[in-house]
Design an enzyme around this catalytic site. Structure first.
Site, mmCIF file in Angstrom:
data_model
loop_
_atom_site.group_PDB
_atom_site.id
_atom_site.type_symbol
_atom_site.label_atom_id
_atom_site.label_comp_id
_atom_site.label_asym_id
_atom_site.label_seq_id
_atom_site.Cartn_x
_atom_site.Cartn_y
_atom_site.Cartn_z
ATOM 1 N N GLU A 74 -55.705 13.378 14.904
ATOM 2 C CA GLU A 74 -56.813 14.300 15.044
ATOM 3 C C GLU A 74 -57.921 13.823 14.246
ATOM 4 O OE1 GLU A 74 -54.061 17.216 13.097
ATOM 5 O OE2 GLU A 74 -52.873 17.456 14.910
ATOM 6 N N GLY A 83 -47.925 18.958 18.301
ATOM 7 C CA GLY A 83 -48.211 20.477 18.289
ATOM 8 C C GLY A 83 -47.919 21.316 19.494
ATOM 9 N N ASN A 92 -46.236 16.143 7.273
ATOM 10 C CA ASN A 92 -47.910 16.083 7.227
ATOM 11 C C ASN A 92 -48.237 17.537 7.506
ATOM 12 O OD1 ASN A 92 -50.734 15.829 7.956
ATOM 13 N ND2 ASN A 92 -50.101 15.015 10.168
ATOM 14 N N TRP A 93 -48.553 17.985 6.212
ATOM 15 C CA TRP A 93 -49.089 19.438 6.286
ATOM 16 C C TRP A 93 -50.422 19.861 6.924
ATOM 17 C CZ3 TRP A 93 -47.214 21.001 0.318
ATOM 18 C CH2 TRP A 93 -46.129 20.568 0.329
ATOM 19 N N LYS A 94 -51.104 18.992 7.017
ATOM 20 C CA LYS A 94 -52.216 19.157 7.755
ATOM 21 C C LYS A 94 -53.262 20.150 6.845
ATOM 22 C CE LYS A 94 -50.537 17.686 12.183
ATOM 23 N NZ LYS A 94 -50.634 17.667 13.534
ATOM 24 N N GLU A 148 -46.939 8.473 17.752
ATOM 25 C CA GLU A 148 -47.345 9.950 18.017
ATOM 26 C C GLU A 148 -47.998 10.087 19.402
ATOM 27 O OE1 GLU A 148 -46.907 12.348 14.107
ATOM 28 O OE2 GLU A 148 -49.246 11.695 14.560
ATOM 29 N N HIS A 151 -54.494 9.265 12.185
ATOM 30 C CA HIS A 151 -53.888 10.474 12.732
ATOM 31 C C HIS A 151 -54.784 10.746 14.001
ATOM 32 C CE1 HIS A 151 -52.423 14.288 14.006
ATOM 33 N NE2 HIS A 151 -51.291 13.916 13.327
ATOM 34 N N GLY A 208 -45.197 17.306 11.770
ATOM 35 C CA GLY A 208 -46.335 18.520 11.416
ATOM 36 C C GLY A 208 -45.649 19.660 11.204
ATOM 37 N N GLY A 209 -45.751 20.607 12.287
ATOM 38 C CA GLY A 209 -45.348 21.983 12.156
ATOM 39 C C GLY A 209 -44.187 22.258 11.408
ATOM 40 N N SER A 226 -43.713 16.918 17.909
ATOM 41 C CA SER A 226 -42.667 17.956 17.997
ATOM 42 C C SER A 226 -41.431 17.948 17.481
ATOM 43 C CB SER A 226 -43.021 18.555 19.326
ATOM 44 O OG SER A 226 -44.279 19.187 19.761
#
Ligand code: PGA
Length: 254
Positions: free
Chosen positions: A100, A176, A12-14, A170, A98, A237-238, A216
């Site tokens: 966010e 993150g 997930n590159w956001k 999640e 998600h 993610g990251g 993470s």
């Protein structure tokens, strides 16, 4: 690693990556992961890079996902993207709900239920995200929160549609933060999710649904997390933003 269900690992590159950066990343992933058959590999770029990434991964083992979509099929919804528009670029998956988007766009379980149905209507597979906040975990509400998100968010799906849906567990406190759930914590909630799906749909459906862990995930913790019986992949993610870390997560999971 021999699993009952095929692993699915999605990046997930956001809100990251220009088109040029996106192309560098997928070219690198093609190089590193081109021979991987054991895992379904998915990248979810921002909308602006979808067209170019779609071309770049033609004839590869990397599949395309979107990070969100509208619940509507078209019309006067400024700034929104419809499932049919994603299909034009061979998008196969779409992340829905998600944390966010729940937090910053106020997405509700009822809205996620509509989006999940709209995704299936266009033959896109939703990746429906669920998970508790730190306060909820500390108050002992993890199962109640996840149960509600599943009950309401999947309320409109048929059994056949549910089998083609991915769940991403999640925990919000792990996203993150560098602080992943322990493999035991993840397994406990994943097993609970599968029991909930069995009650809401049936045993056979629950057995087929893939449940990703997200929060993470890194090369160093991927193997242990993916080794849990009810963990069927990861939403990253990251660590999905770099060729090395994302490809190591995939390789370490096999
Ligand atoms: P993270 O994000 O891997 O950076 O924790 C996961 C996600 O939000 O899907």
């Amino acid at each position: 690693m021999d699993k009952e269900r095929k692993l699915i690992i999605a990046g997930n590159w956001k809100m990251n990556k220009t088109v040029a950066e996106a192309l560098d990343l997928v070219q690198g992933l093609k190089r590193e992961l081109g021979s991987v058959k054991e895992v379904d590999i998915v990248v979810c770029p921002p909308f602006t890079a979808i067209a170019e990434v779609s071309k770049a991964i033609l004839d590869s083992n990397i599949r395309l996902g979107a990070q969100s979509m509208s619940e509507h099929i078209g019309g006067a919804y400024t700034g929104e993207i419809a499932a049919g528009m994603l299909k034009e670029f061979s998008v196969r998956y779409v992340i829905l709900g998600h944390s966010e988007r729940r937090q910053y766009q106020g997405e509700s379980d009822a809205l996620i239920a509509k989006k999940a149905l709209a995704a299936h209507a266009a033959s896109l597979k939703p990746i429906v995200c669920v998970g508790e906040t730190l306060n909820e975990r500390e108050a002992g509400e993890t199962e109640a929160v996840v149960a509600r998100q599943l009950q309401l968010g999947l309320a409109r799906l048929s059994k056949a549609q549910m089998e083609e849906t991915v769940i991403a567990y999640e925990p919000v406190w792990a996203i993150g933060t560098g602080r992943n759930a322990t493999p035991e914590q993840a397994q406990t909630v994943h097993a609970f999710i599968r029991r909930s799906l069995a009650a809401q749909f049936n045993d056979a459906v629950a057995k087929r649904v893939r449940i990703q862990y997200g929060g993470s995930v890194k090369p160093a913790n991927a193997r242990e997390l993916m080794g849990q019986p009810d963990v069927d992949g990861a939403l990253v993610g990251g660590a999905s933003l770099e060729i090395r870390s994302f490809s190591d997560i995939v390789k370490n999971s096999i």
